[in-house]
Design a protein around this motif. Structure first.
Motif, mmCIF file in Angstrom:
data_model
loop_
_atom_site.group_PDB
_atom_site.id
_atom_site.type_symbol
_atom_site.label_atom_id
_atom_site.label_comp_id
_atom_site.label_asym_id
_atom_site.label_seq_id
_atom_site.Cartn_x
_atom_site.Cartn_y
_atom_site.Cartn_z
ATOM 1 N N SER A 72 0.826 -1.207 0.000
ATOM 2 C CA SER A 72 0.000 0.000 0.000
ATOM 3 C C SER A 72 0.859 1.256 0.000
ATOM 4 C CB SER A 72 -0.915 0.027 1.225
ATOM 5 O OG SER A 72 -1.711 -1.131 1.312
ATOM 6 N N ARG A 73 0.265 2.363 -0.430
ATOM 7 C CA ARG A 73 0.927 3.659 -0.327
ATOM 8 C C ARG A 73 0.813 4.166 1.111
ATOM 9 N NH1 ARG A 73 -1.862 3.650 -5.176
ATOM 10 N NH2 ARG A 73 -0.551 3.841 -7.035
ATOM 11 N N LEU A 74 1.921 4.638 1.650
ATOM 12 C CA LEU A 74 1.982 4.992 3.065
ATOM 13 C C LEU A 74 1.618 6.448 3.347
ATOM 14 C CD1 LEU A 74 5.245 3.082 4.055
ATOM 15 C CD2 LEU A 74 2.882 2.446 4.574
ATOM 16 N N ALA A 75 2.001 7.378 2.473
ATOM 17 C CA ALA A 75 1.767 8.792 2.755
ATOM 18 C C ALA A 75 0.280 9.113 2.904
ATOM 19 C CB ALA A 75 2.419 9.668 1.685
ATOM 20 N N PRO A 76 -0.588 8.698 1.976
ATOM 21 C CA PRO A 76 -2.013 8.974 2.187
ATOM 22 C C PRO A 76 -2.587 8.231 3.382
ATOM 23 C CG PRO A 76 -1.681 7.642 0.212
ATOM 24 C CD PRO A 76 -0.338 8.099 0.647
ATOM 25 N N ALA A 77 -2.028 7.067 3.714
ATOM 26 C CA ALA A 77 -2.492 6.347 4.903
ATOM 27 C C ALA A 77 -2.127 7.112 6.174
ATOM 28 C CB ALA A 77 -1.900 4.945 4.935
ATOM 29 N N LEU A 78 -0.965 7.780 6.182
ATOM 30 C CA LEU A 78 -0.600 8.599 7.332
ATOM 31 C C LEU A 78 -1.558 9.779 7.471
ATOM 32 C CD1 LEU A 78 1.254 9.270 9.686
ATOM 33 C CD2 LEU A 78 2.762 10.471 8.072
ATOM 34 N N ASP A 79 -1.919 10.398 6.361
ATOM 35 C CA ASP A 79 -2.905 11.481 6.411
ATOM 36 C C ASP A 79 -4.197 10.995 7.056
ATOM 37 O OD1 ASP A 79 -1.132 13.192 5.140
ATOM 38 O OD2 ASP A 79 -1.990 12.857 3.144
ATOM 39 N N VAL A 166 -14.510 0.511 3.555
ATOM 40 C CA VAL A 166 -14.949 0.831 4.911
ATOM 41 C C VAL A 166 -14.201 -0.089 5.864
ATOM 42 C CG1 VAL A 166 -16.898 1.013 6.493
ATOM 43 C CG2 VAL A 166 -17.229 1.427 4.050
ATOM 44 N N ALA A 167 -13.588 0.476 6.901
ATOM 45 C CA ALA A 167 -12.795 -0.315 7.841
ATOM 46 C C ALA A 167 -12.948 0.269 9.241
ATOM 47 C CB ALA A 167 -11.322 -0.328 7.418
ATOM 48 N N ARG A 168 -12.227 -0.316 10.194
ATOM 49 C CA ARG A 168 -12.354 0.144 11.579
ATOM 50 C C ARG A 168 -11.619 1.451 11.834
ATOM 51 N NH1 ARG A 168 -8.986 -4.444 11.992
ATOM 52 N NH2 ARG A 168 -6.860 -3.976 12.680
ATOM 53 N N SER A 169 -10.865 1.919 10.857
ATOM 54 C CA SER A 169 -10.208 3.218 10.960
ATOM 55 C C SER A 169 -10.006 3.766 9.562
ATOM 56 C CB SER A 169 -8.855 3.109 11.676
ATOM 57 O OG SER A 169 -7.916 2.412 10.869
ATOM 58 N N ALA A 170 -9.846 5.076 9.464
ATOM 59 C CA ALA A 170 -9.591 5.686 8.159
ATOM 60 C C ALA A 170 -8.245 5.234 7.605
ATOM 61 C CB ALA A 170 -9.644 7.209 8.282
#
Length: 247
Positions: A72-79, A166-170
């Motif tokens: 997965s891409r990490l930067a948008p996941a950190l946002d 949809v998941a348990r966190s953004a």
């Protein structure tokens, strides 16, 4: 980019400002790690973030990769993770009945028992908000905390046009959506309906594996006017995804 508070009219203005300030502060505190993640996403190298939150996100990304077979891409996941963290800090002070924190293609949300988001909220991304409101009844009846995210391909001719999760966190929704999107590639030759369904089938298998591993609750995938739904989502309510035929 500042985050948008959903259902802000139900909160004291001071609380809205505090929530926004928390998110802004978190973005500043994690700016260096975000730069590391951007570089890692571009080069494919392993990052070594500084903050506990970013390190935890990296560990979570590894579990998603193990289930999906795709990084997965990490930067948008950190946002997205910063939305989760700001909302978590806010809820320690007072648990709201209905609240969301949205930025770009992700929303972190809290819903109390029997609550639902109204249809007329001004969310920054209509596709993400539409995905949130398409959740089946159990979410709004029993209450929940979680997140939604949508990934759109950089090159729509080469991949899925949109993947929503949809998941348990953004943060987890963003990681899963990114992994699914990267697992779908356009084949050479004519894109007949059968080929399009086969392309979506590859992404659906990854989404199903992520759901079986407990990483996501539901997902939607779209490609050339067709779409697949995994989990308790209603495809016919997702008008902004541009799909005329759901499976």
């Amino acid at each position: 980019m500042a985050a948008t508070v959903l259902c802000a009219s139900d909160m004291p203005q001071a609380d809205v400002l505090t929530l926004g300030a928390r998110h802004t502060g978190l973005r500043g505190a994690h700016a260096a790690d975000r730069m590391l993640f951007l570089q890692s996403d571009a080069s494919g190298t392993q990052p070594f973030p500084q903050s506990d939150l970013a390190r935890d996100l990296g560990a979570l990304a590894h579990t998603v990769e193990a289930a999906a077979g795709t990084r997965s891409r990490l930067a948008p996941a950190l946002d997205a993770a910063l939305l989760d963290e700001a909302l978590l800090l806010h809820c320690r002070d007072a648990m709201p009945k209905c609240l969301g924190l949205a930025q770009s293609h992700a929303i972190a949300f809290v819903l109390g028992q029997g609550q639902a988001f109204p249809a007329n909220l001004d969310a920054p991304d209509g596709m993400v908000f539409e995905l949130l409101r398409s959740l089946d009844a159990p979410i709004s009846l029993k209450g929940d905390v979680g997140g939604v995210a949508v990934v759109t391909a950089d090159n729509w001719s080469a991949s899925a046009e949109a993947v929503g999760v949809v998941a348990r966190s953004a943060a987890l929704a963003q990681l899963c959506a990114s992994a699914i999107e990267k697992s779908i590639t356009r084949p050479a030759g004519e894109l007949s309906p059968e080929v399009v369904w086969d392309v979506l089938g590859a992404g659906a298998r990854v989404a199903s594996a992520l759901r079986a591993a407990g990483h996501l609750r539901g997902a939607v995938l779209t490609f050339r006017g067709r779409g697949r739904v995994i989990g308790p989502l209603e495809g016919d309510r997702l008008l902004r995804f541009g799909v005329s035929n759901w499976r």
